[in-house]
Design an enzyme around this catalytic site. Structure first.
Site, PDB file in Angstrom:
ATOM      1  N   ASN A  15     -16.206  -1.843  15.419  1.00  0.00           N
ATOM      2  CA  ASN A  15     -14.855  -2.033  15.226  1.00  0.00           C
ATOM      3  C   ASN A  15     -14.616  -3.539  15.037  1.00  0.00           C
ATOM      4  OD1 ASN A  15     -11.958  -2.680  15.329  1.00  0.00           O
ATOM      5  ND2 ASN A  15     -11.555  -1.255  16.698  1.00  0.00           N
ATOM      6  N   LYS A  18     -11.805  -5.597  16.680  1.00  0.00           N
ATOM      7  CA  LYS A  18     -11.941  -5.834  18.373  1.00  0.00           C
ATOM      8  C   LYS A  18     -12.555  -7.396  18.321  1.00  0.00           C
ATOM      9  CE  LYS A  18     -12.671  -1.293  20.516  1.00  0.00           C
ATOM     10  NZ  LYS A  18     -13.844  -0.648  21.388  1.00  0.00           N
ATOM     11  N   ASP A  70     -14.658  -0.313  26.022  1.00  0.00           N
ATOM     12  CA  ASP A  70     -14.054   0.891  25.710  1.00  0.00           C
ATOM     13  C   ASP A  70     -12.582   0.941  25.983  1.00  0.00           C
ATOM     14  OD1 ASP A  70     -15.360   3.451  24.506  1.00  0.00           O
ATOM     15  OD2 ASP A  70     -14.143   4.442  25.902  1.00  0.00           O
ATOM     16  N   SER A  71     -11.713   1.281  25.107  1.00  0.00           N
ATOM     17  CA  SER A  71     -10.317   1.193  25.460  1.00  0.00           C
ATOM     18  C   SER A  71      -9.531   2.418  25.185  1.00  0.00           C
ATOM     19  CB  SER A  71      -9.850   0.011  24.460  1.00  0.00           C
ATOM     20  OG  SER A  71     -10.216  -0.241  23.187  1.00  0.00           O
ATOM     21  N   GLY A 147      -5.516   0.943  14.831  1.00  0.00           N
ATOM     22  CA  GLY A 147      -5.220   2.075  15.900  1.00  0.00           C
ATOM     23  C   GLY A 147      -3.738   2.269  16.146  1.00  0.00           C
ATOM     24  N   ARG A 175      -6.873  -5.926  25.781  1.00  0.00           N
ATOM     25  CA  ARG A 175      -8.080  -6.620  25.583  1.00  0.00           C
ATOM     26  C   ARG A 175      -8.012  -8.037  25.550  1.00  0.00           C
ATOM     27  NH1 ARG A 175      -7.971  -4.474  21.238  1.00  0.00           N
ATOM     28  NH2 ARG A 175      -9.363  -2.432  21.984  1.00  0.00           N
TER      29      ARG A 175
HETATM   30  P1  ITT Z   1     -16.268   0.986  19.365  1.00  0.00           P
HETATM   31  O1  ITT Z   1     -16.185   2.169  20.271  1.00  0.00           O
HETATM   32  O2  ITT Z   1     -17.216   0.824  18.221  1.00  0.00           O
HETATM   33  O3  ITT Z   1     -16.386  -0.445  20.208  1.00  0.00           O
HETATM   34  P2  ITT Z   1     -13.672   2.057  18.574  1.00  0.00           P
HETATM   35  O4  ITT Z   1     -12.744   1.509  17.740  1.00  0.00           O
HETATM   36  O5  ITT Z   1     -14.322   3.245  18.492  1.00  0.00           O
HETATM   37  O6  ITT Z   1     -14.999   1.103  18.801  1.00  0.00           O
HETATM   38  P3  ITT Z   1     -13.050   2.767  21.136  1.00  0.00           P
HETATM   39  O7  ITT Z   1     -14.030   3.793  21.169  1.00  0.00           O
HETATM   40  O8  ITT Z   1     -12.877   1.562  22.466  1.00  0.00           O
HETATM   41  O9  ITT Z   1     -13.343   1.798  19.991  1.00  0.00           O
HETATM   42  O10 ITT Z   1     -11.823   3.610  20.926  1.00  0.00           O
HETATM   43  C1  ITT Z   1     -10.599   2.976  21.268  1.00  0.00           C
HETATM   44  C2  ITT Z   1      -9.586   3.478  20.407  1.00  0.00           C
HETATM   45  O11 ITT Z   1      -8.293   3.434  21.068  1.00  0.00           O
HETATM   46  C3  ITT Z   1      -9.365   2.960  19.138  1.00  0.00           C
HETATM   47  O12 ITT Z   1     -10.091   3.542  18.093  1.00  0.00           O
HETATM   48  C4  ITT Z   1      -7.786   3.010  18.827  1.00  0.00           C
HETATM   49  O13 ITT Z   1      -7.584   3.988  18.122  1.00  0.00           O
HETATM   50  C5  ITT Z   1      -7.371   2.797  20.218  1.00  0.00           C
HETATM   51  N1  ITT Z   1      -7.083   1.586  20.666  1.00  0.00           N
HETATM   52  C6  ITT Z   1      -7.548   0.803  21.414  1.00  0.00           C
HETATM   53  N2  ITT Z   1      -7.431  -0.524  21.607  1.00  0.00           N
HETATM   54  C7  ITT Z   1      -6.353  -0.362  20.837  1.00  0.00           C
HETATM   55  C8  ITT Z   1      -5.568  -1.958  20.609  1.00  0.00           C
HETATM   56  O14 ITT Z   1      -5.644  -2.914  20.878  1.00  0.00           O
HETATM   57  N3  ITT Z   1      -4.675  -1.423  19.472  1.00  0.00           N
HETATM   58  C9  ITT Z   1      -4.469  -0.243  18.821  1.00  0.00           C
HETATM   59  N4  ITT Z   1      -5.297   0.862  19.298  1.00  0.00           N
HETATM   60  C10 ITT Z   1      -6.158   0.835  20.191  1.00  0.00           C
END
Ligand code: ITT
Length: 194
Positions: A15, A18, A70-71, A147, A175
């Site tokens: 991502n 991020k 992970d978020s 997201g 974050r």
């Molecule tokens: P990586 O695992 O490759 O780091 P990812 O986007 O798949 O990237 P996550 O598995 O941590 O990341 O998924 C977290 C999801 O939660 C992310 O895809 C968004 O949909 C949502 N999310 C997390 N943080 C966010 C933010 O700051 N703003 C908006 N949505 C967020």
């Protein structure tokens, strides 16, 4: 020979948004961050901490300081859904899907959580956490971020995260807080070696 101070962290993520957010926070600590690709196993768990620790333990040996994050968005009226499943749920139903699930809900309370795991050269794992409380809006607003940003307003604000610039979001976000904790920790490690 002078001791070279290691101010670099390697972020295993797919991502790019991020990474941009992390870069902005860590630049305040003179820490460089580089995105790298590595096989990352994401187990299904209700705990973000378990997902992060497992992913780091499973990653191949590496002499670099690596981090994973992970978020997720936890919506109170939906029993904390989508939580650790946020990435999958976003891909499947997006912001519109969450707004639809929330259409008859008057309690709009939600929070974002970020868990960062850092594995150092000795393969020790350190966990950092950040949270932000807020509300789910009734409609999407804003074009920045990623997201669920267009439907989340942090407490004390009137704008969604998607209406904010990166530095504004970072000052409040899950974050931003978690990477601030990483920055402080890495700096404390660096000063130990001076
Ligand atoms: P990586 O695992 O490759 O780091 P990812 O986007 O798949 O990237 P996550 O598995 O941590 O990341 O998924 C977290 C999801 O939660 C992310 O895809 C968004 O949909 C949502 N999310 C997390 N943080 C966010 C933010 O700051 N703003 C908006 N949505 C967020």
């Amino acid at each position: 020979m002078p001791h070279l101070i290691d101010n670099k962290v390697y972020f295993v993520t797919g991502n790019d948004k991020k990474v941009l957010e992390a870069k902005q926070v860590l630049s305040n600590y003179s820490i460089q961050i580089e995105k790298i690709k590595m096989n990352k196993i994401e187990i299904q768990s209700d705990r973000l901490e378990s997902i992060v620790s497992y992913a780091l333990k499973q990653m191949p040996e590496d002499s670099r300081r690596i981090i994973v994050e992970d978020s997720g968005l936890f919506v109170k009226a939906l029993n904390n859904f989508p939580g650790p499943y946020s990435s999958y749920v976003f891909r499947k139903i997006g912001c519109e899907g969450i707004l639809k699930l929330m259409q008859n809900e008057t309690i709009r309370t939600a929070k974002f959580v970020s868990i960062i795991g850092l594995r150092n050269k000795n393969k020790e794992i350190f966990i950092f956490k950040g949270e932000v409380d807020g509300k789910i809006t009734y409609k999407k607003a804003g074009r920045f971020g990623f997201g669920f940003d267009p439907i989340f307003v942090p407490n004390g604000c009137e704008q969604t995260f998607a209406q904010m610039r990166i530095y504004q979001k970072n000052a409040l976000s899950h974050r931003g807080k978690a990477f601030k904790a990483v920055g402080e920790w890495v700096c404390s490690q660096m000063t130990k070696h001076i």
